[in-house]
Design an enzyme around this catalytic site. Sequence first.
Site, PDB file in Angstrom:
ATOM      1  N   ASP A 101      -1.483  -1.066   6.228  1.00 31.15           N
ATOM      2  CA  ASP A 101      -1.624  -0.543   7.589  1.00 31.15           C
ATOM      3  C   ASP A 101      -3.035  -0.090   7.936  1.00 31.15           C
ATOM      4  O   ASP A 101      -3.337   0.100   9.101  1.00 31.15           O
ATOM      5  CB  ASP A 101      -0.670   0.633   7.790  1.00 31.15           C
ATOM      6  CG  ASP A 101      -1.112   1.867   7.005  1.00 31.15           C
ATOM      7  OD1 ASP A 101      -1.503   1.699   5.838  1.00 31.15           O
ATOM      8  OD2 ASP A 101      -1.066   2.974   7.562  1.00 31.15           O
ATOM      9  N   ASP A 119       0.875  -1.169   0.000  1.00 26.93           N
ATOM     10  CA  ASP A 119       0.000   0.000   0.000  1.00 26.93           C
ATOM     11  C   ASP A 119       0.918   1.227   0.000  1.00 26.93           C
ATOM     12  O   ASP A 119       2.073   1.133   0.404  1.00 26.93           O
ATOM     13  CB  ASP A 119      -0.873  -0.028   1.257  1.00 26.93           C
ATOM     14  CG  ASP A 119      -1.677   1.236   1.410  1.00 26.93           C
ATOM     15  OD1 ASP A 119      -2.309   1.654   0.427  1.00 26.93           O
ATOM     16  OD2 ASP A 119      -1.647   1.819   2.510  1.00 26.93           O
TER      17      ASP A 119
END
Length: 722
Positions: A584, A363
């Site tokens: 996350d 990400d």
Amino acid sequence: KQALSLVITVDIPVFFIRMVCPRIHFTRSLLLMHLGPFYIGDLLKWILVSIVQFGVGKRFYVAAYRALRHGSTNMDVLVVLGTTASYVYSVCALLYGAFTGFHPPIYFETSAMIITFVLFGKYLEVLAKGRTSDAIKKLVELVPATALLLLKDKEGKYAAEKEIDASLIQPGDVLKVLPGSKVPADGTVVWGTSHVDESMVTGESAPISKEVSSIVIGGTMNLHGILHIQATKVGSGTVLSQIISLVETAQMSKAPIQKFADYVAGIFVPIVVTLSLVTFIAWFLCGSLGAYPNSWVDETSNCFVFSLMFSISVVVIACPCALGLATPTAVMVATGVGANHGVLVKGGDALERAQNVKYVIFDKTGTLTQGKATVTSTKVFSGIDLGDFLTLVASAEASSEHPLAKAILDYAFHFHFFGKLPSSKDDIKKRKQQILSQWLLEVAEFSALPGKGVQCLINGKKILVGNRTLITENGINIPEEAESFLVDLELNAKTGVLVAYDCELIGSIGMTDPLKREAVVVVEGLKKMGIYPVMVTGDNWRTAQAVAKEVGIEDVRAEVMPAGKADVVRSLQKDGSVIAMVGDGINDSPALAAADVGMAIGAGTDIAIEAADYVLVRNNLEDVITAIDLSRKTFSRIRWNYFFAMAYNIIAIPVAAGALFPFTGLQMPPWLAGACMAFSSVSVVCSSLWLRRYRKPRLTTLLQITVEILLTDRTYTRTSAA
């Protein structure tokens, strides 16, 4: 340990009766005295060995019965067969000699010695496994035993303090943490400033500054000032308890490769029993037919006993203990080592899958970048005042938890606070709360749109704050001036946020989120390991490609919605590739769950951590490489363990069966076979413990990578490279 102590206590007199006493005239005469039809020495050995066989050895009988009852076999079956055969033969020989006067040799000490060596091997295994849990022990020791609870008076002021047991802390309690003492629970600072050493939990070597509203972790060390913290998580809910739980669960779990060992052990035992019977029958028939000279058989023995000893040796030495220990001991050591390096593994299956990772999907926000966005520029349209523009945007973003929203709020606060700098950080927080409450506008019908932005009503008019998609979906035209501003931001790896109010675009905000310092090094390291890095983000294509170019990733997937990230994972899995996902946030959870190996950054959300297979506690991307490298090293060690265990049995069984006896006179007594079997188990455990010497891969520094690029790029001259 108690069983081993008992069996050794019994074995010592048995050893003296067998080896030492016959060499001393007085004791030999005593042992040869008759008590009825029996020799006193034989009776003493019978009594002592019976204690070992049915007292200490009861555990083997119980385990063997349970295995056979469920239609399976294990090492306990072999131990029972070997020791029982030796014991029963000795009892029969003893009774035969008592009633016939012919005293064949007895081997009571053989069964006692076999049980001794098996228990000794198990004891060493327990010690070895205990050493692998050092990580858990260290974490448990971090928790303080007591805490200082602040008590309120009738007016609601803190008037006294009381020392209480840490286990009695409740959420909401306000605790006093003195300099040099440990934080007793997870919580939030409500008074005071200090620096806290969090290295034992997060691995961050530098002390972390703590002030009002800062989050503290239970078990960390307060270094300087006094802190008052309000407990938010206690008991099993604390970060420390969750880490301990993860490590314990992982150490008790089975890796899929363990199924191979279980399968082999299941079919190995019947084969060994068959080999033992074949060995006995072959030697006995050869002896009965005179195929070997009588001199091979000891004068105190006979063909039956001679054959039986070979048979028992085969049963004992072939116990697949080492095979059964090859995987679990290595997994236990690896999970403990991983915890020490800030990599928490949720199970043996996750540890096994990571060794074959082909793609690592990152990400962008908060993973490759620091997740601390800052506003770099603003541009307003339609003649609106900048202060009014920031007021509208900040009011809309005040209810959002997105990192970009917080950055906009901070920027708007400092804009209104310009020229009125406070004297301290505490003053900043107080004034910020006052100013926010004074100038933020009332918001209605607020909603966050994942991957797009936010929308709400202010003064009865709709305001949109987000990306191009959000604006165009609502039918709002983007002027050429705004488009040019956005393109310029995106080409410089920045994110552009558009703001529309009452169906008109009123401004744009440029934001940047710096890359983590180790991002370039980690991407380069993965490539050297033969792993392909991929970046997936909800950001626009230009910004995504600019960031990817900066970090060194060629494969970029931009403008991907949260559910689309999981689709990207599945698309890469179609050819059977093993995919790791590193994220996350909540929007990364579907992809973390869909990936073969999900890795959650430790500073991420609880949902992301729950969905992942690995938790990178230190919030450092270098731990991605550590996790994969540790998996590869662990399963390389497991394969060596299997090799040693299988090679040992392949070599040892023929020797125990007497294959070398006709040529070399080499014979392996059952007690020695028991010792060799125990040694093989211990050698496998020691092989697994070698993983404790694991060291993280040394990654090339960013400076070295830059120099390599400069020196290898032919477009640079020697002067410019220097």
